[in-house]
Design an enzyme around this catalytic site. Sequence first.
Site, PDB file in Angstrom:
ATOM      1  N   HIS A  83       0.820  -1.218   0.000  1.00  0.00           N
ATOM      2  CA  HIS A  83       0.000   0.000   0.000  1.00  0.00           C
ATOM      3  C   HIS A  83       0.853   1.267   0.000  1.00  0.00           C
ATOM      4  O   HIS A  83       0.381   2.332  -0.387  1.00  0.00           O
ATOM      5  CB  HIS A  83      -1.001  -0.004   1.157  1.00  0.00           C
ATOM      6  CG  HIS A  83      -0.436   0.197   2.516  1.00  0.00           C
ATOM      7  ND1 HIS A  83      -0.220  -0.839   3.407  1.00  0.00           N
ATOM      8  CD2 HIS A  83      -0.049   1.328   3.182  1.00  0.00           C
ATOM      9  CE1 HIS A  83       0.249  -0.360   4.541  1.00  0.00           C
ATOM     10  NE2 HIS A  83       0.378   0.952   4.431  1.00  0.00           N
ATOM     11  N   ASP A 136       0.115  -7.765   1.517  1.00  0.00           N
ATOM     12  CA  ASP A 136       0.562  -6.366   1.517  1.00  0.00           C
ATOM     13  C   ASP A 136       2.091  -6.292   1.500  1.00  0.00           C
ATOM     14  O   ASP A 136       2.731  -6.027   2.523  1.00  0.00           O
ATOM     15  CB  ASP A 136      -0.007  -5.678   2.757  1.00  0.00           C
ATOM     16  CG  ASP A 136       0.171  -4.170   2.743  1.00  0.00           C
ATOM     17  OD1 ASP A 136       0.552  -3.627   1.694  1.00  0.00           O
ATOM     18  OD2 ASP A 136      -0.083  -3.546   3.789  1.00  0.00           O
ATOM     19  N   SER A 233       4.282   2.105   8.203  1.00  0.00           N
ATOM     20  CA  SER A 233       3.961   1.068   7.218  1.00  0.00           C
ATOM     21  C   SER A 233       5.199   0.594   6.468  1.00  0.00           C
ATOM     22  O   SER A 233       6.038   1.394   6.052  1.00  0.00           O
ATOM     23  CB  SER A 233       2.946   1.594   6.202  1.00  0.00           C
ATOM     24  OG  SER A 233       1.656   1.628   6.736  1.00  0.00           O
TER      25      SER A 233
END
Length: 276
Positions: A83, A136, A233
């Site tokens: 992402h 992811d 992230s």
Amino acid sequence: MPRVPARVLPPAFALAALTALIPLGGPAPAAADSIVVGGRPVSVADSPWAVALSSRDRFGAERAGQFCGAVAIGPTTVLTAAHCMGRTVLGGEASGIRDLRVIAGRDDLSGPGGQEVPVRSAWVNPDYDPGTNAGDLAVLTLEQPLPGDGVIPMAAEGDAAYTAGNEATVYGWGDTTGYGAYAATLHASDVQVLPDSSCVRAYPGGPRGAYDASSMLCAGDTAGGRDACQGDSGGPLVADGRLIGLVSWGSGCGSPGSPGVYTRVSAAIGWMPGEP
């Protein structure tokens, strides 16, 4: 409390997107010593494989344009979250971000030192599901090797590092409080690998999100207070000296009963591309 789908710092030109990353009721208060929510500052010399993703063009000059974390698994190979490479975050295709770089060996993102290495190409898992965050993971290939031997081995399927109850550490430059206080220096938080049953209970589906044990693992503190947060992230979750996860998503930051969810590295070893 709605799910926080991704732990990424949004572009400076799209700060309105931040509202999509923070629960409507506001994140739970963090512990008094909150760092990467509930941790401590660390030296990059002790964790040289923890690197930052940067684009000053998209995210501004403050903190050298850092927007996500990443981890070096080879001299020219870096893993991050899929992402982080999406249009929602970058405002365009990753291939069109001319100043996309990895920052390595720099204690303070706002200061000198270390090395900024351009990203030559980005491979994003074609099976990544942005609706569930399954798969992811993205693999970045660098223009030149990172300095020294600052890479970390990945823990394969069956490795004891994944054992529930094992101590692990998450690294990043993200929000240290849950209220938008982003770090300029690398921080780490000690967490515990949690059993899949606890993760399913925390995220059974619906607005809080669904935990998928085949591609995810979760870690945290059952009482809350220790967790990754926005801006972390793609950063590494490490146990027993091996990489076991990448920061992916969660509900709040350090909230009791809402552990952080990570991409399970062992699930990706067989299908992701390796060193060229």
